[in-house]
Design a protein around this motif. Structure first.
Motif, PDB file in Angstrom:
ATOM      1  N   MET A  27       0.861  -1.181   0.000  1.00  0.00           N
ATOM      2  CA  MET A  27       0.000   0.000   0.000  1.00  0.00           C
ATOM      3  C   MET A  27       0.898   1.232   0.000  1.00  0.00           C
ATOM      4  SD  MET A  27      -2.819   1.467   2.760  1.00  0.00           S
ATOM      5  CE  MET A  27      -3.694  -0.079   2.900  1.00  0.00           C
ATOM      6  N   LEU A  28       0.680   2.098  -0.978  1.00  0.00           N
ATOM      7  CA  LEU A  28       1.409   3.361  -1.067  1.00  0.00           C
ATOM      8  C   LEU A  28       0.479   4.480  -0.619  1.00  0.00           C
ATOM      9  CD1 LEU A  28       3.944   4.924  -1.951  1.00  0.00           C
ATOM     10  CD2 LEU A  28       2.981   4.998  -4.263  1.00  0.00           C
ATOM     11  N   VAL A  29       0.921   5.301   0.345  1.00  0.00           N
ATOM     12  CA  VAL A  29       0.083   6.340   0.950  1.00  0.00           C
ATOM     13  C   VAL A  29       0.788   7.684   0.864  1.00  0.00           C
ATOM     14  CG1 VAL A  29      -1.069   7.096   3.065  1.00  0.00           C
ATOM     15  CG2 VAL A  29      -0.963   4.660   2.518  1.00  0.00           C
ATOM     16  N   ASP A  30       0.057   8.706   0.480  1.00  0.00           N
ATOM     17  CA  ASP A  30       0.560  10.072   0.424  1.00  0.00           C
ATOM     18  C   ASP A  30       0.512  10.670   1.834  1.00  0.00           C
ATOM     19  OD1 ASP A  30       1.108  12.734  -0.070  1.00  0.00           O
ATOM     20  OD2 ASP A  30      -0.391  12.970  -1.650  1.00  0.00           O
ATOM     21  N   VAL A  31       1.673  11.093   2.348  1.00  0.00           N
ATOM     22  CA  VAL A  31       1.734  11.675   3.694  1.00  0.00           C
ATOM     23  C   VAL A  31       2.131  13.154   3.642  1.00  0.00           C
ATOM     24  CG1 VAL A  31       2.142   9.481   4.855  1.00  0.00           C
ATOM     25  CG2 VAL A  31       4.105  10.829   4.051  1.00  0.00           C
ATOM     26  N   TRP A  32       1.965  13.782   2.478  1.00  0.00           N
ATOM     27  CA  TRP A  32       2.172  15.226   2.281  1.00  0.00           C
ATOM     28  C   TRP A  32       3.630  15.661   2.478  1.00  0.00           C
ATOM     29  CZ3 TRP A  32      -1.373  13.623   6.194  1.00  0.00           C
ATOM     30  CH2 TRP A  32      -2.651  13.358   5.702  1.00  0.00           C
ATOM     31  N   ALA A  33       4.536  14.693   2.531  1.00  0.00           N
ATOM     32  CA  ALA A  33       5.970  14.989   2.589  1.00  0.00           C
ATOM     33  C   ALA A  33       6.704  13.895   1.814  1.00  0.00           C
ATOM     34  CB  ALA A  33       6.455  15.027   4.034  1.00  0.00           C
ATOM     35  N   GLY A  34       6.087  13.496   0.700  1.00  0.00           N
ATOM     36  CA  GLY A  34       6.482  12.295  -0.002  1.00  0.00           C
ATOM     37  C   GLY A  34       5.455  11.213   0.274  1.00  0.00           C
ATOM     38  N   MET A  35       5.801   9.975  -0.052  1.00  0.00           N
ATOM     39  CA  MET A  35       4.873   8.865   0.113  1.00  0.00           C
ATOM     40  C   MET A  35       5.527   7.701   0.845  1.00  0.00           C
ATOM     41  SD  MET A  35       2.696   8.962  -3.454  1.00  0.00           S
ATOM     42  CE  MET A  35       4.071   9.425  -4.492  1.00  0.00           C
TER      43      MET A  35
END
Length: 317
Positions: free
Chosen positions: A202-210
Motif C-alpha cells: 500500500m502506497l500512501v501520500d503523507v504530504w511529505a512524499g509517500m
C-alpha cells in the motif's frame, strides 16, 4: 524513454491524482486524473480545486508519452457546481468500474461533505451512476479497490472525520459494500494497493512524499521507514514532493505515476495563490526492490513500455 514531465493538462494545467488502465477495445493505455482548475480566473479560497472534472489522456507507446483526449462523461450531477476528485478505475468481466470522490458543489474551503460513488462503463468514456457507497462517515475520499484471494473485493479510502486515517470496506460483487473500520492508525491519503515481488503493498501520500506499507494478508500492514518522492529531483519540473500516485506492474517491473506542483519547490517557491503555485502535472519513475524495501530514484531516465496488463497488480496472486 518517458517524457519529463510526463503529462500536462492543456485545459487548466492542473493534472493530479492519476490512475492508469488498459483500454482493451482501443488497445491503448488510458490515464484518468483530477482536472484541477489551476489557471481559472476569479477563484477565491480553494474553489479552483472544486468544480473539477475527470480528464482522460491516452498513450499509444506503452506509457512513455500521453496526449489529452477529453473529460469523462459522467451522468451523476445532482448538485450545482458539482466536483469530481480522485477516481479509481478497474475492469472486471468486461465491465469497467469507477469509484469516484464526489463533492456536492464548488466551495471556498474544505469543510463540506464528500462521498465515494460507484459508476460503470462499457467503453471507459461514458459512465453510469450505480450508487453512493455507504461508508463510515460523510467525509470520505480517495478509494482504491483490490481483488482478494477468495475472489471478493476490498476498498481502502481516507476517512477525513478520523484524522484522515485509512479505512476499508469489503464487497462480494463490487456493488454492495460492508465497512470494516480502520486499516491504518497513521494519517495519510490517496492509498494505492497492488501486488508485486510476492507481497501486497500500500502506497500512501503523507504530504511529505509517500510511504509504503507491506502485508502478507491484506489486513496487517508494516510501515517502511524510508519514504519516496519526498526529496526534490533535478529533472524538468520535478523539484517538489510527489503525491497521490498510481502504481502499474508490467513485465515484473513497477512504475509509479505521481503528481507534483512544480511551483511549490522549497528553494524557489512561487507566490501564494498564484497560478504557478496551483498548477500540477504528472511524472513517472520506476520502483526498485532490494528484498527489504522499495526505493525510487526520480532522476533516473524511465525506459517504459507497458504491455497489455499481463500482470494484474490489482488482484491477489
Amino acid at each position: 524513454m518517458a517524457a519529463k514531465p510526463l503529462y500536462r493538462d492543456p485545459v487548466y494545467d492542473g493534472a493530479a491524482d492519476p490512475v492508469i488502465i488498459w483500454n482493451s477495445k482501443l488497445k491503448k493505455w488510458w490515464m484518468f486524473y483530477t482536472n484541477r482548475r489551476a489557471t481559472a480566473e476569479g477563484e477565491t479560497g480553494v474553489t479552483w480545486v472544486h468544480g473539477t472534472r475527470i480528464g482522460i489522456a491516452e498513450s499509444s507507446d506503452g506509457g512513455a508519452s500521453w496526449k489529452y483526449l477529453d473529460t469523462a462523461v459522467i451522468n451523476y450531477r445532482p448538485d450545482k457546481g458539482y466536483t469530481y476528485w480522485a477516481p479509481d478505475v478497474l475492469e472486471y468481466q468486461g465491465t469497467y468500474h469507477m469509484y469516484l470522490t464526489y463533492v456536492p458543489g464548488t466551495f471556498t474551503d474544505w469543510s463540506h461533505p464528500r462521498s465515494i460513488v460507484h459508476l460503470t462503463s462499457s467503453d471507459l468514456f461514458h459512465w453510469e451512476f450505480q450508487s453512493e457507497v455507504k461508508l463510515t462517515s460523510d467525509k470520505v475520499i480517495d478509494a482504491t479497490v483490490f481483488r482478494l484471494p477468495d475472489g471478493s473485493w476490498r476498498m481502502w479510502y481516507n476517512n477525513e472525520r478520523d484524522r484522515k486515517s485509512i479505512y476499508y470496506a469489503d464487497s462480494r460483487d463490487l456493488y454492495t459494500w460492508q465497512d470494516k473500520g480502520k486499516a491504518l492508525g497513521e494519517r495519510g491519503e490517496g492509498p494505492k494497493v497492488f501486488f508485486w515481488k510476492n507481497k501486497y503493498w500500500m502506497l500512501v501520500d503523507v504530504w511529505a512524499g509517500m510511504v509504503f506499507y507491506s502485508s502478507d494478508d491484506l489486513v496487517h500492514w508494516k510501515r517502511q521507514d524510508q519514504k519516496i518522492l519526498g526529496e526534490p529531483g533535478t529533472g524538468a519540473e520535478d523539484q517538489a514532493i510527489g503525491g497521490h500516485a498510481d502504481v502499474v506492474v508490467s513485465g515484473g517491473r513497477a512504475f509509479v505515476f505521481y503528481f507534483t506542483h512544480p511551483g511549490r519547490r522549497k528553494d524557489k517557491p512561487a507566490a501564494d495563490n498564484s497560478i504557478e503555485s496551483k498548477r500540477s502535472l504528472i511524472q513517472v519513475a520506476e520502483l526498485k526492490y532490494d528484498g527489504e524495501k522499495i526505493s525510487c530514484d526520480r532522476d533516473q531516465p524511465v525506459m517504459i513500455r507497458l504491455a497489455k496488463n499481463e500482470i494484474n497488480s490489482r488482484a491477489a496472486q
